[in-house]
Design a protein around this motif. Structure first.
Motif, PDB file in Angstrom:
ATOM      1  N   LEU A  55       0.822  -1.210   0.000  1.00 13.58           N
ATOM      2  CA  LEU A  55       0.000   0.000   0.000  1.00 13.58           C
ATOM      3  C   LEU A  55       0.857   1.261   0.000  1.00 13.58           C
ATOM      4  O   LEU A  55       0.517   2.258  -0.649  1.00 13.58           O
ATOM      5  CB  LEU A  55      -0.926   0.010   1.211  1.00 13.58           C
ATOM      6  N   HIS A  58       3.536   0.611  -3.544  1.00 12.30           N
ATOM      7  CA  HIS A  58       2.999   0.111  -4.818  1.00 12.30           C
ATOM      8  C   HIS A  58       4.003  -0.780  -5.548  1.00 12.30           C
ATOM      9  O   HIS A  58       3.903  -0.968  -6.760  1.00 12.30           O
ATOM     10  CB  HIS A  58       2.560   1.265  -5.736  1.00 12.30           C
ATOM     11  N   ASP A  59       4.967  -1.310  -4.816  1.00 11.10           N
ATOM     12  CA  ASP A  59       6.009  -2.153  -5.396  1.00 11.10           C
ATOM     13  C   ASP A  59       5.568  -3.608  -5.365  1.00 11.10           C
ATOM     14  O   ASP A  59       5.990  -4.387  -4.521  1.00 11.10           O
ATOM     15  CB  ASP A  59       7.330  -1.965  -4.636  1.00 11.10           C
ATOM     16  N   ARG A  60       4.725  -3.976  -6.284  1.00  4.84           N
ATOM     17  CA  ARG A  60       4.167  -5.322  -6.325  1.00  4.84           C
ATOM     18  C   ARG A  60       5.256  -6.374  -6.512  1.00  4.84           C
ATOM     19  O   ARG A  60       5.256  -7.409  -5.853  1.00  4.84           O
ATOM     20  CB  ARG A  60       3.129  -5.409  -7.444  1.00  4.84           C
TER      21      ARG A  60
END
Length: 87
Positions: A55, A58-60
């Motif tokens: 969250l 945003h570094d999936r």
């Protein structure tokens, strides 16, 4: 959070509702009760921390890589567990 109005209801069962069913499954597969509960608390903390990281950053790809590491590490840390202690 314990003393802030409106948060007591939020906190009710926020850990136990996730940990207990997973610990029960581990216990049914032969993991001692105290060990199963501690493993599941640990796994939940790791999982929630990674969700917060996702969250915030945003570094999936980074979070996915970290989760893969957790799954791999948990197999050696918890050898008698029925899988990663996130379930």
């Amino acid at each position: 959070m314990h003393d802030d109005p409106g948060t007591n209801t939020f906190l009710d069962g926020i850990v136990e509702s996730w940990v207990r069913p997973a610990a029960d499954l581990a216990e049914a597969r032969g993991v001692p009760s105290e060990t199963a509960t501690a493993q599941r608390v640990f796994g939940l903390a790791v999982t929630r921390g990674l969700l917060l990281d996702l969250l915030a950053t945003h570094d999936r790809d980074g979070v996915d890589a970290a989760m893969e590491q957790w799954i791999t590490m948990s197999a050696s840390i918890f050898p008698n567990s029925p899988g990663p202690p996130i379930l």
